[in-house]
Write a protein that holds these residues in place. Structure first.
Motif, PDB file in Angstrom:
ATOM      1  N   ASN A 210       0.911  -1.264  -0.144  1.00  0.00           N
ATOM      2  CA  ASN A 210       0.107   0.145   0.095  1.00  0.00           C
ATOM      3  C   ASN A 210       0.933   1.053  -0.115  1.00  0.00           C
ATOM      4  O   ASN A 210       2.065   1.254   0.353  1.00  0.00           O
ATOM      5  CB  ASN A 210      -1.014   0.227   1.233  1.00  0.00           C
ATOM      6  CG  ASN A 210      -2.196  -1.146   1.197  1.00  0.00           C
ATOM      7  OD1 ASN A 210      -2.218  -1.738   0.208  1.00  0.00           O
ATOM      8  ND2 ASN A 210      -2.503  -1.346   2.404  1.00  0.00           N
ATOM      9  N   ILE A 211       0.401   2.294  -0.544  1.00  0.00           N
ATOM     10  CA  ILE A 211       0.857   3.615  -0.311  1.00  0.00           C
ATOM     11  C   ILE A 211      -0.008   4.502   0.121  1.00  0.00           C
ATOM     12  O   ILE A 211      -1.014   4.684  -0.711  1.00  0.00           O
ATOM     13  CB  ILE A 211       1.660   4.077  -1.550  1.00  0.00           C
ATOM     14  CG1 ILE A 211       2.413   5.413  -1.280  1.00  0.00           C
ATOM     15  CG2 ILE A 211       0.774   4.258  -2.657  1.00  0.00           C
ATOM     16  CD1 ILE A 211       3.546   5.930  -2.285  1.00  0.00           C
ATOM     17  N   TRP A 212      -0.169   5.008   1.499  1.00  0.00           N
ATOM     18  CA  TRP A 212      -1.052   5.998   1.928  1.00  0.00           C
ATOM     19  C   TRP A 212      -2.464   5.337   1.782  1.00  0.00           C
ATOM     20  O   TRP A 212      -3.082   5.971   1.324  1.00  0.00           O
ATOM     21  CB  TRP A 212      -0.765   7.317   1.582  1.00  0.00           C
ATOM     22  CG  TRP A 212       0.358   7.878   1.890  1.00  0.00           C
ATOM     23  CD1 TRP A 212       1.473   8.212   1.182  1.00  0.00           C
ATOM     24  CD2 TRP A 212       0.815   8.350   3.164  1.00  0.00           C
ATOM     25  NE1 TRP A 212       2.567   8.731   1.902  1.00  0.00           N
ATOM     26  CE2 TRP A 212       2.143   9.110   3.260  1.00  0.00           C
ATOM     27  CE3 TRP A 212      -0.062   8.415   4.661  1.00  0.00           C
ATOM     28  CZ2 TRP A 212       2.749   9.643   4.230  1.00  0.00           C
ATOM     29  CZ3 TRP A 212       0.612   9.179   5.439  1.00  0.00           C
ATOM     30  CH2 TRP A 212       1.882   9.596   5.531  1.00  0.00           C
ATOM     31  N   ASN A 213      -2.658   4.127   2.282  1.00  0.00           N
ATOM     32  CA  ASN A 213      -3.793   3.404   2.351  1.00  0.00           C
ATOM     33  C   ASN A 213      -4.370   3.130   1.033  1.00  0.00           C
ATOM     34  O   ASN A 213      -5.761   2.543   1.030  1.00  0.00           O
ATOM     35  CB  ASN A 213      -4.813   4.197   2.958  1.00  0.00           C
ATOM     36  CG  ASN A 213      -4.487   4.410   4.543  1.00  0.00           C
ATOM     37  OD1 ASN A 213      -4.002   3.615   5.284  1.00  0.00           O
ATOM     38  ND2 ASN A 213      -4.315   5.916   4.905  1.00  0.00           N
ATOM     39  N   ALA A 214      -3.675   3.448  -0.032  1.00  0.00           N
ATOM     40  CA  ALA A 214      -4.034   2.650  -1.392  1.00  0.00           C
ATOM     41  C   ALA A 214      -3.398   1.946  -1.968  1.00  0.00           C
ATOM     42  O   ALA A 214      -2.156   1.875  -1.863  1.00  0.00           O
ATOM     43  CB  ALA A 214      -3.943   4.235  -2.352  1.00  0.00           C
ATOM     44  N   VAL A 215      -3.994   0.594  -2.366  1.00  0.00           N
ATOM     45  CA  VAL A 215      -3.269  -0.524  -2.825  1.00  0.00           C
ATOM     46  C   VAL A 215      -2.803  -0.094  -4.339  1.00  0.00           C
ATOM     47  O   VAL A 215      -3.351   0.489  -5.195  1.00  0.00           O
ATOM     48  CB  VAL A 215      -4.281  -1.694  -3.151  1.00  0.00           C
ATOM     49  CG1 VAL A 215      -3.582  -2.843  -3.618  1.00  0.00           C
ATOM     50  CG2 VAL A 215      -4.791  -2.049  -1.862  1.00  0.00           C
ATOM     51  N   GLN A 216      -1.229  -0.354  -4.579  1.00  0.00           N
ATOM     52  CA  GLN A 216      -0.851   0.291  -5.561  1.00  0.00           C
ATOM     53  C   GLN A 216      -1.100  -0.632  -6.783  1.00  0.00           C
ATOM     54  O   GLN A 216      -1.126  -0.027  -8.198  1.00  0.00           O
ATOM     55  CB  GLN A 216       0.750   0.236  -5.360  1.00  0.00           C
ATOM     56  CG  GLN A 216       1.388   1.191  -4.316  1.00  0.00           C
ATOM     57  CD  GLN A 216       2.784   1.544  -4.687  1.00  0.00           C
ATOM     58  OE1 GLN A 216       3.753   1.086  -4.149  1.00  0.00           O
ATOM     59  NE2 GLN A 216       3.055   2.408  -5.579  1.00  0.00           N
ATOM     60  N   LEU A 217      -1.568  -1.710  -6.712  1.00  0.00           N
ATOM     61  CA  LEU A 217      -2.300  -2.591  -7.971  1.00  0.00           C
ATOM     62  C   LEU A 217      -3.401  -1.864  -8.318  1.00  0.00           C
ATOM     63  O   LEU A 217      -3.750  -2.285  -9.702  1.00  0.00           O
ATOM     64  CB  LEU A 217      -2.435  -4.199  -7.381  1.00  0.00           C
ATOM     65  CG  LEU A 217      -1.046  -4.946  -7.203  1.00  0.00           C
ATOM     66  CD1 LEU A 217      -1.544  -6.263  -6.806  1.00  0.00           C
ATOM     67  CD2 LEU A 217      -0.234  -4.794  -8.328  1.00  0.00           C
ATOM     68  N   GLU A 218      -4.108  -0.933  -7.523  1.00  0.00           N
ATOM     69  CA  GLU A 218      -5.378  -0.567  -8.022  1.00  0.00           C
ATOM     70  C   GLU A 218      -5.338   0.985  -8.628  1.00  0.00           C
ATOM     71  O   GLU A 218      -6.297   1.699  -8.336  1.00  0.00           O
ATOM     72  CB  GLU A 218      -6.416  -0.650  -6.942  1.00  0.00           C
ATOM     73  CG  GLU A 218      -7.101  -2.065  -6.951  1.00  0.00           C
ATOM     74  CD  GLU A 218      -8.309  -1.870  -6.135  1.00  0.00           C
ATOM     75  OE1 GLU A 218      -9.093  -2.687  -6.547  1.00  0.00           O
ATOM     76  OE2 GLU A 218      -8.318  -1.267  -5.045  1.00  0.00           O
ATOM     77  N   MET A 219      -3.971   1.371  -8.707  1.00  0.00           N
ATOM     78  CA  MET A 219      -3.977   2.848  -8.926  1.00  0.00           C
ATOM     79  C   MET A 219      -4.741   3.299 -10.045  1.00  0.00           C
ATOM     80  O   MET A 219      -5.280   4.171 -10.274  1.00  0.00           O
ATOM     81  CB  MET A 219      -2.502   3.394  -9.160  1.00  0.00           C
ATOM     82  CG  MET A 219      -1.503   3.249  -7.871  1.00  0.00           C
ATOM     83  SD  MET A 219      -2.178   4.495  -6.546  1.00  0.00           S
ATOM     84  CE  MET A 219      -1.510   5.938  -7.417  1.00  0.00           C
ATOM     85  N   CYS A 220      -4.594   2.362 -11.249  1.00  0.00           N
ATOM     86  CA  CYS A 220      -5.295   2.768 -12.614  1.00  0.00           C
ATOM     87  C   CYS A 220      -6.765   2.909 -12.135  1.00  0.00           C
ATOM     88  O   CYS A 220      -7.442   3.795 -12.704  1.00  0.00           O
ATOM     89  CB  CYS A 220      -5.069   1.716 -13.579  1.00  0.00           C
ATOM     90  SG  CYS A 220      -5.706   2.108 -15.071  1.00  0.00           S
ATOM     91  N   GLN A 221      -7.337   1.770 -11.635  1.00  0.00           N
ATOM     92  CA  GLN A 221      -8.911   1.798 -11.400  1.00  0.00           C
ATOM     93  C   GLN A 221      -9.310   2.801 -10.779  1.00  0.00           C
ATOM     94  O   GLN A 221     -10.494   3.463 -10.546  1.00  0.00           O
ATOM     95  CB  GLN A 221      -9.268   0.377 -10.873  1.00  0.00           C
ATOM     96  CG  GLN A 221      -9.029  -0.967 -11.476  1.00  0.00           C
ATOM     97  CD  GLN A 221      -7.583  -1.427 -11.464  1.00  0.00           C
ATOM     98  OE1 GLN A 221      -6.560  -0.697 -11.272  1.00  0.00           O
ATOM     99  NE2 GLN A 221      -7.741  -2.841 -11.270  1.00  0.00           N
ATOM    100  N   LEU A 222      -8.773   3.220  -9.366  1.00  0.00           N
ATOM    101  CA  LEU A 222      -9.104   4.263  -8.655  1.00  0.00           C
ATOM    102  C   LEU A 222      -8.982   5.488  -8.902  1.00  0.00           C
ATOM    103  O   LEU A 222      -9.666   6.488  -8.893  1.00  0.00           O
ATOM    104  CB  LEU A 222      -8.183   4.056  -7.099  1.00  0.00           C
ATOM    105  CG  LEU A 222      -8.742   2.647  -6.292  1.00  0.00           C
ATOM    106  CD1 LEU A 222      -7.878   2.412  -5.219  1.00  0.00           C
ATOM    107  CD2 LEU A 222     -10.006   2.534  -6.164  1.00  0.00           C
ATOM    108  N   PHE A 223      -7.706   5.649  -9.689  1.00  0.00           N
ATOM    109  CA  PHE A 223      -7.303   7.315  -9.976  1.00  0.00           C
ATOM    110  C   PHE A 223      -7.045   7.485 -11.443  1.00  0.00           C
ATOM    111  O   PHE A 223      -6.927   8.406 -11.786  1.00  0.00           O
ATOM    112  CB  PHE A 223      -6.148   7.804  -9.091  1.00  0.00           C
ATOM    113  CG  PHE A 223      -6.242   7.182  -7.664  1.00  0.00           C
ATOM    114  CD1 PHE A 223      -7.218   8.224  -6.888  1.00  0.00           C
ATOM    115  CD2 PHE A 223      -5.536   6.319  -7.216  1.00  0.00           C
ATOM    116  CE1 PHE A 223      -7.343   7.995  -5.752  1.00  0.00           C
ATOM    117  CE2 PHE A 223      -5.623   5.989  -5.761  1.00  0.00           C
ATOM    118  CZ  PHE A 223      -6.674   6.768  -5.000  1.00  0.00           C
ATOM    119  N   ALA A 224      -7.306   6.548 -12.528  1.00  0.00           N
ATOM    120  CA  ALA A 224      -7.040   6.657 -13.845  1.00  0.00           C
ATOM    121  C   ALA A 224      -5.385   7.058 -14.262  1.00  0.00           C
ATOM    122  O   ALA A 224      -5.263   7.908 -15.008  1.00  0.00           O
ATOM    123  CB  ALA A 224      -7.905   7.446 -14.221  1.00  0.00           C
ATOM    124  N   VAL A 225      -4.497   6.820 -13.107  1.00  0.00           N
ATOM    125  CA  VAL A 225      -3.183   7.326 -13.130  1.00  0.00           C
ATOM    126  C   VAL A 225      -2.339   5.952 -12.699  1.00  0.00           C
ATOM    127  O   VAL A 225      -2.689   5.321 -11.734  1.00  0.00           O
ATOM    128  CB  VAL A 225      -2.958   8.403 -12.129  1.00  0.00           C
ATOM    129  CG1 VAL A 225      -1.383   8.740 -12.029  1.00  0.00           C
ATOM    130  CG2 VAL A 225      -3.736   9.680 -12.943  1.00  0.00           C
TER     131      VAL A 225
END
Length: 486
Positions: A210-225
């Motif tokens: 995780n990085i600051w409570n966000a799973v890095q595998l989901e960066m694209c799905q969560l933030f489109a980035v």
């Protein structure tokens, strides 16, 4: 734009600076050579059962229906006699690159003690050498069951860990009881909805998953980035540079050749509008109602600095400096109320850079500069010095290619190179401080830098933006469009 200012001021690289830079780089090399030794020392703690206030747990009834006998699933029993289970079925672990895929994980995965459980497991930390992807049908029976079965030479040779495996692959962790844990823990991402929790902290390691409570595998799905690989940033900066030279060519169709063309002014306003709207979109994507403000702010900084908003804003700042070098800012660019008599071309360049670098982010980058960039300039000052040296020498490098830095193609090369160096340098410094604040310094001075490098994966970027092929949908992918088309 401190870096560009140094270049414009003809900052000279004297021998003392070069010696200092070489000394710093030598220290970096020594530290990198010592890192394996430090990792070996850290490995001593990988087999204990967690801290007294947060022990690893061995019983996980939530996984009873996921732990099966792959040869005869209908006869699967665990701990009650009968046929022994040999696979923990893990599904849909990487929703971006391998959606719906099923894997055979060790039946004791995460249980009882601290271990680097993921080091030989697909899809993120290892690849199967033979055909297959790690499903129950792809593994020999002797390599199933407990983790120790996979650690035998004949089974471990079935998998190959990539040289650029993700940072968390080798970190020890275990499952814990969240109601009996005084260490940092997170809910399971691989087995969601079951109330299971894992902890790296209880094993004395850092949570890079995780990085600051966000799973890095989901960066694209969560933030489109996603974190942008260096080749993508390089291509984007050069594409922008050559596009600007095409737009600059429209001055030939106007009577006055010594000032910005109407198309250049319109493009400036269009870019500013796009950057502001994308900044608003990024702010809205952050779950501000969850967690504390400092965590959410650092998550936003990470999303912002890896987004095309920052990259494009920095590119446009370099475009302004190109206009300045070409003598196109001697006349008013902004409305007369803001840009009138008495203004010099240096003043106009400074105001335009401030607009793109700070106003386009609604002032957020000014705050980020105070909280992240300035501390990074102190802590990792050698990165700043290396990038500044590149900015100073960019025109010389173009000249070494046999091109005139003042020609249209030469200007494009200088602009592209400076854009890449500026984007890369500032992005590394800010993301490293995000990781430092997240506690990644626990692994050493260079750990945040290493993790930033490993997170920039070309396959992830491709899956996020081009994984569904090239279609009209790509024009709705703002992060991609801002990089290569606008």
């Amino acid at each position: 734009q401190v870096l560009q200012g140094l270049a414009l001021g003809r900052w000279s690289l004297h021998n003392g600076f070069l010696m200092k830079l070489l000394g710093i780089l030598s220290a970096v090399a020594v530290a990198l050579l010592l890192e394996p030794c430090l990792q070996a020392v850290a490995a001593i703690s990988r087999h204990h059962t967690g801290s007294p206030g947060c022990p690893c747990i061995d019983s996980l009834p939530q996984l009873r229906n996921r732990t099966v006998n792959s040869l005869n699933p209908s006869a699967t029993k665990l701990g009650n006699g009968g046929e022994q289970a040999d696979c923990l079925l893990a599904r849909d672990l990487d929703k971006l690159k391998h959606p719906g895929q099923e894997y055979c994980y060790p039946t004791d995965y995460g249980r009882g003690h601290c271990e680097s459980w993921d080091v030989l497991l697909p899809p993120e930390c290892a690849n199967q050498r033979s055909q297959g992807h790690g499903s129950p049908a792809d593994l020999p029976e002797k390599c199933k069951g407990w983790l120790r079965s996979r650690q035998t030479p004949e089974c471990s040779d079935l998998f190959e860990a990539p040289g650029t495996a993700l940072p968390w692959c080798r970190e020890p962790w275990c499952y814990v009881d969240p109601h009996n844990c005084d260490q940092a823990w997170s809910l399971s991402y691989y087995f969601p909805g079951l109330g299971m929790a894992y902890s790296y902290a209880t094993c004395g390691s850092a949570n890079y998953f995780n990085i600051w409570n966000a799973v890095q595998l989901e960066m694209c799905q969560l933030f489109a980035v996603v974190e942008k690989p260096y080749p993508i940033m390089w291509l984007s900066c050069w594409a922008c540079a050559f596009l600007q030279q095409l737009i600059d060519a429209t001055r030939r169709f106007e009577e006055l050749q010594d000032r910005l063309a109407t198309g250049q002014r319109a493009y400036l306003l269009f870019q500013l509008f796009i950057l502001i709207t994308e900044t608003v979109a990024n702010i809205q994507r952050i779950p501000w109602s969850k967690n504390d403000f400092w965590s959410n702010y650092n998550l936003y900084v990470y999303v912002f600095i890896n987004s095309s908003v920052f990259v494009r804003a920095t590119m446009m700042s370099q475009v302004v400096w190109d206009w300045y070098d070409a003598g196109l800012l001697k006349y008013s660019v902004l409305p007369n109320q803001l840009d009138g008599k008495g203004w010099t071309d240096e003043m106009r360049a400074g105001v335009l850079v401030a607009i793109f670098q700070f106003a386009s982010s609604m002032g957020v980058f000014a705050v980020i500069s105070v909280t992240h960039l300035v501390p990074a300039l102190v802590v990792y000052h050698w990165i700043f010095l290396a990038v500044a040296a590149g900015l100073v020498k960019s025109r010389t490098w173009v000249g070494m290619l046999g091109l005139d830095p003042e020609s249209r193609s030469g200007r494009a090369l200088v602009m592209g190179t400076n854009s890449f160096l500026s984007c890369m340098g500032i992005q590394i410094l800010v993301t490293v401080m995000v990781r430092v604040y997240a506690g990644e310094w626990k692994g050493g001075y260079f750990t945040p830098l290493r993790n930033d490098f490993l997170a920039r994966r070309l396959d992830v970027w491709y899956a996020c933006h081009l994984g569904k092929g090239i279609s009209v949908d790509i024009f709705w992918d703002q992060d991609f469009i801002n990089l290569f088309i606008r």
